[in-house]
Motif scaffolding. Structure first.
Motif, PDB file in Angstrom:
ATOM      1  N   VAL A 237       0.058  -5.378   4.996  1.00 30.31           N
ATOM      2  CA  VAL A 237      -0.526  -4.638   6.124  1.00 30.31           C
ATOM      3  C   VAL A 237       0.529  -3.743   6.779  1.00 30.31           C
ATOM      4  N   ALA A 238       1.711  -4.290   7.007  1.00 30.73           N
ATOM      5  CA  ALA A 238       2.778  -3.525   7.664  1.00 30.73           C
ATOM      6  C   ALA A 238       3.242  -2.355   6.798  1.00 30.73           C
ATOM      7  N   ILE A 239       3.431  -2.601   5.503  1.00 28.13           N
ATOM      8  CA  ILE A 239       3.916  -1.539   4.608  1.00 28.13           C
ATOM      9  C   ILE A 239       2.891  -0.415   4.494  1.00 28.13           C
ATOM     10  N   THR A 240       1.621  -0.776   4.263  1.00 25.63           N
ATOM     11  CA  THR A 240       0.582   0.244   4.117  1.00 25.63           C
ATOM     12  C   THR A 240       0.404   1.017   5.414  1.00 25.63           C
ATOM     13  N   ASN A 241       0.507   0.332   6.534  1.00 29.54           N
ATOM     14  CA  ASN A 241       0.416   0.993   7.836  1.00 29.54           C
ATOM     15  C   ASN A 241       1.535   2.025   7.992  1.00 29.54           C
ATOM     16  N   TYR A 242       2.730   1.689   7.524  1.00 31.34           N
ATOM     17  CA  TYR A 242       3.856   2.613   7.628  1.00 31.34           C
ATOM     18  C   TYR A 242       3.592   3.894   6.831  1.00 31.34           C
ATOM     19  N   TYR A 243       3.055   3.750   5.632  1.00 25.95           N
ATOM     20  CA  TYR A 243       2.867   4.914   4.768  1.00 25.95           C
ATOM     21  C   TYR A 243       1.626   5.739   5.103  1.00 25.95           C
TER      22      TYR A 243
ATOM     23  N   MET B  37       2.453 -12.637   2.898  1.00 21.90           N
ATOM     24  CA  MET B  37       2.194 -11.460   2.071  1.00 21.90           C
ATOM     25  C   MET B  37       1.135 -10.571   2.698  1.00 21.90           C
ATOM     26  N   THR B  38       0.145 -11.172   3.330  1.00 20.05           N
ATOM     27  CA  THR B  38      -0.880 -10.381   4.010  1.00 20.05           C
ATOM     28  C   THR B  38      -0.238  -9.518   5.092  1.00 20.05           C
ATOM     29  N   ALA B  39       0.608 -10.135   5.922  1.00 16.64           N
ATOM     30  CA  ALA B  39       1.285  -9.392   6.990  1.00 16.64           C
ATOM     31  C   ALA B  39       2.185  -8.306   6.418  1.00 16.64           C
ATOM     32  N   VAL B  40       2.887  -8.624   5.338  1.00 21.49           N
ATOM     33  CA  VAL B  40       3.813  -7.661   4.727  1.00 21.49           C
ATOM     34  C   VAL B  40       3.062  -6.449   4.191  1.00 21.49           C
TER      35      VAL B  40
ATOM     36  N   LEU C  62       7.884  -0.924  -2.203  1.00 19.77           N
ATOM     37  CA  LEU C  62       7.961  -2.105  -1.345  1.00 19.77           C
ATOM     38  C   LEU C  62       6.876  -3.147  -1.655  1.00 19.77           C
ATOM     39  N   PRO C  63       5.587  -2.743  -1.794  1.00 20.24           N
ATOM     40  CA  PRO C  63       4.584  -3.758  -2.123  1.00 20.24           C
ATOM     41  C   PRO C  63       4.874  -4.500  -3.413  1.00 20.24           C
ATOM     42  N   VAL C  64       5.255  -3.758  -4.453  1.00 15.35           N
ATOM     43  CA  VAL C  64       5.522  -4.400  -5.741  1.00 15.35           C
ATOM     44  C   VAL C  64       6.748  -5.310  -5.646  1.00 15.35           C
ATOM     45  N   GLY C  65       7.746  -4.868  -4.895  1.00 10.85           N
ATOM     46  CA  GLY C  65       8.928  -5.710  -4.709  1.00 10.85           C
ATOM     47  C   GLY C  65       8.584  -7.026  -4.027  1.00 10.85           C
TER      48      GLY C  65
END
Length: 691
Positions: A348-354, A343-346, A390-393
């Motif tokens: 980080v990746a999602i927030t980095n994208y946005y 979840m940490t990696a996910v 995506l984060p909430v999902g």
């Protein structure tokens, strides 16, 4: 193997203390490493000293203000709850303030040294900035793990196991309450100064970022430290401590016959401190572009933790554990812990994208700026709202999987595993304000443009890192709050059955009281962020008026003949931040106590309120932090020469979006994280008082 398991069971908490001490010693080593580097020329040292003086003055006044409120809460807990809980409250509050204060001091020392290192090489500047941030990261996890483990050990010896576990909630409240004040006060300070400086300096007078002719520029740089360093450190300290305490509570309340269930969260925390140190080493030996190197540190920490979690889990639970009548294998518990790392990696990746300039969301906002200020705002709001999906999902998937592996305890373990990564994540966060201030020092000291280009590049990466860490803190807060809600229900059950009564409360959606609670809880984040945004607007307006007054009274400021009065702006935002933070910071306490005191409402409505706060708070916080970060980097994308560059119509619109996004990403949005925890912790604390 059984003998080794018994050894870990008996020494798990002391081992976690040892790991915490190792983390603190390594942080001290990093402090020495940073201080030994050159602070640059006399002008650079003067600028750094001015920022340091302003930050120290603000934090001193903040501590005095918060302490008065903390004393009242301590006395209420001491006389109406119990003495260990009151003492835990003081320890949590003190450690939260200490983590923020020390981290801020080191960040101020690191920024000028980062500027000087940028005159040598980008890699040198990257390493100094990151090492300065790593001091804060290791302090946060080291102090949190040490405080909880020592308090639990001493309290268990003095008052027994049951009261020791329950009194940990006091420590959690101390950390959370201080965090709300630190987040709000620091956030109001930094964004009032930033918005005020931008509105007059950039938009009205066409000055560069951090131009020394801008009377608000020192206040702006001070704000980076008291908001993003001290505020974030206090924020994640409480999130880490609350997650650890939440896992202990769930283990004690639902698995009382399994002592390993209480020790396991300590072991996970201790292992990840060692992983964070390895991540710091990675940054100091790796070469390449800043963003991949920093992300490599996160991956290094996660891999080492994942490897070491396996033997620790199997040795601690050699025969598995029975949860709700079902035997869970050590492998299932291990999978629950790995979910937290994933979840940490996910996140980080999602927030980095946005929020990164390299991807479409930020570039979309930048292109929208070409058609005006309004279209920039519309695009930024849309990006923030898109960023929630995506984060909430993935949070939902994480809850489903971790519950499948080990019930509510599995969710608690996933949360603790996720927060165990806080050491390296906060290192990334503190990297942001250090590089931001480094750029400010370069401009104010009139250093060559080559140096500023390096600090600008690092600052853009740092801005994304700040957004990433806020997303991480908020996502973990949502999971941690769910664990705390489970603890609230179990604590309420224990309290009712201890009186010989039947536990008849139903937290069902068919119960009208639950729906009422959901509405009240859903309302709280909206009211809370409204007060927070108002506070920034009021304080920023005062800064704008002061900057305009100085420039009108002394026209020579713009020509370099007169020197701006930086101190007045610093004083204005200091007073405004301390005054404006009180009401929103106390709102969660007021809501919980009011619901508990009104007899027709009671524990069922309060339970619904906790869930309502979690749900709406999570969405608002993610939207605000991601949207604000995207607005900021859209401005930087244009400033790099795209779409007309600095001074263009698109740039003016992007500056407007950035000023709107500032209180979103650095004040209101991040402060929801500790607010959610305060609501849940206070609800647990008041059960024996009101119910």
């Amino acid at each position: 193997m059984i003998l080794f398991a018994l050894t870990i069971l008996n020494s798990g908490v002391p081992l976690s203390m040892l790991c915490a001490v190792i983390g603190l010693v390594f942080a001290f080593f990093l402090i020495i490493t940073v201080i030994r580097r050159s602070p640059g020329n006399e002008k650079m040292r003067q600028i750094s000293a001015a920022v340091q003086e302003g930050a120290k003055a603000y934090l001193h006044r903040q501590v005095v203000t918060i302490s008065a409120i903390a004393v009242i809460i301590f006395l209420l807990l001491f006389f109406f709850k119990d003495h260990p809980t009151a003492i835990g409250f003081v320890i949590g509050a003190f450690c939260s303030m200490a983590a923020g204060y020390i981290g801020m001091r080191i960040a101020v020392l690191a920024n000028v040294r980062t500027t000087q290192a940028a005159s040598i090489a980008r890699t040198a500047a990257l390493r100094i900035a990151f090492n300065g941030g790593a001091v804060t990261g290791l302090l946060v996890v080291g102090l949190a793990l040490l405080a909880v483990s020592i308090f639990y050990t001493v309290a268990e010896q003095m008052v027994g196991h049951a009261l020791a576990v329950r009194s940990l909630v006091g420590l959690a409240l101390g950390g959370s309450l201080i965090s709300v004040f630190a987040r709000l006060g620091g956030g109001i300070y930094t964004k009032a100064a930033d918005v005020g400086a931008d509105l007059v300096g950039k938009i009205e007078k066409g000055l560069e970022e951090d131009d020394p002719r801008n009377p608000a520029t020192i206040a702006d740089n001070v704000g980076d430290n008291v908001g993003d360093c001290a505020g974030m450190a206090a924020d994640v300290f409480e999130t880490y401590a609350v997650s650890l305490i939440g896992a202990i509570l769930v283990g004690a309340l639902t698995l009382a016959a399994e002592p390993a269930a209480i020790i396991y969260p300590f072991v996970l925390g201790g292992i990840s401190v060692l992983g964070a140190i390895c991540g710091v080493f990675f940054v100091n030996i790796a070469g390449g572009k800043p963003a991949p190197v920093l992300m490599g540190a996160v991956i290094t920490n996660a891999l080492i933790s994942a490897i070491l979690f396996w033997p620790a889990t199997h040795y601690l639970f050699p025969e598995g554990i029975t949860i709700s009548g079902v035997v869970r294998s050590p492998t299932q518990l291990y999978f629950a812990s790995v979910i937290g790392l994933v979840m940490t990696a996910v996140v980080v990746a999602i927030t980095n994208y946005y929020t990164s300039m390299r991807y479409r969301p930020v570039q979309k906002i930048a292109h929208a700026s070409e058609t005006g200020h309004a279209t920039n705002i519309i695009a930024g709001l849309a990006v923030g709202q898109h960023a929630t999906a995506l984060p909430v999902g993935f949070i939902g998937i994480a809850i489903l999987l971790s519950f499948h592996f080990a019930g509510l305890y599995g969710i608690a373990i996933a949360v603790m595993s996720m927060l165990s990564m806080a050491g390296i994540i906060i290192s990334l966060d503190s990297f942001g304000p250090i590089t931001d201030n480094a750029g400010g020092v370069a401009v104010m000291a009139k250093l060559p443009k080559e140096i500023r280009s390096i600090t600008d590049e690092l600052d853009a990466v740092g801005n994304t890192m700040k957004a990433v860490t806020k997303g991480y803190a908020i996502a973990s807060a949502g999971l941690a709050a769910l664990v705390l809600f489970g603890s609230y229900v179990e604590e309420l059950r224990d309290h009712v059955t201890a009186r010989g009564e039947v536990f008849s409360f139903q937290f069902s959606l068919t119960e009208p009281k639950v729906i009422i609670g959901l509405f009240i809880g859903g309302l709280l984040p909206f009211i809370f962020t409204a007060f927070s945004m108002d506070a920034v607007g009021i304080a920023a307006g005062a800064v704008v008026r002061e900057v305009r007054r100085q420039l009108k009274a002394k026209p020579g400021i713009l020509t370099g003949q007169d020197t701006p009065d930086y101190g007045t702006c610093v004083d204005i935002v200091t007073k405004a931040a301390l005054r404006q933070m009180i009401i929103p910071a106390l709102l969660p306490l007021i809501f919980v106590v009011a619901v508990a005191m009104i007899k027709p409402l009671g524990p069922v409505v309060l339970g619904g309120m906790l869930v309502g706060t979690i749900v709406t708070g999570l969405f608002i916080a993610i939207a605000m932090t991601s949207g604000g970060g995207a607005w900021d980097n859209a401005k930087k994308f244009i400033e790099e020469g795209n779409l007309g560059g600095k001074g263009s119509f698109a740039h003016a619109a992007a500056v407007t979006g950035d000023t709107v996004g500032d209180p979103y990403k650095d004040t209101a949005g991040p402060a929801i994280n500790p607010m959610i925890k305060v609501v849940n912790i206070v609800a647990i604390l008041i059960i024996p008082i009101f119910f």
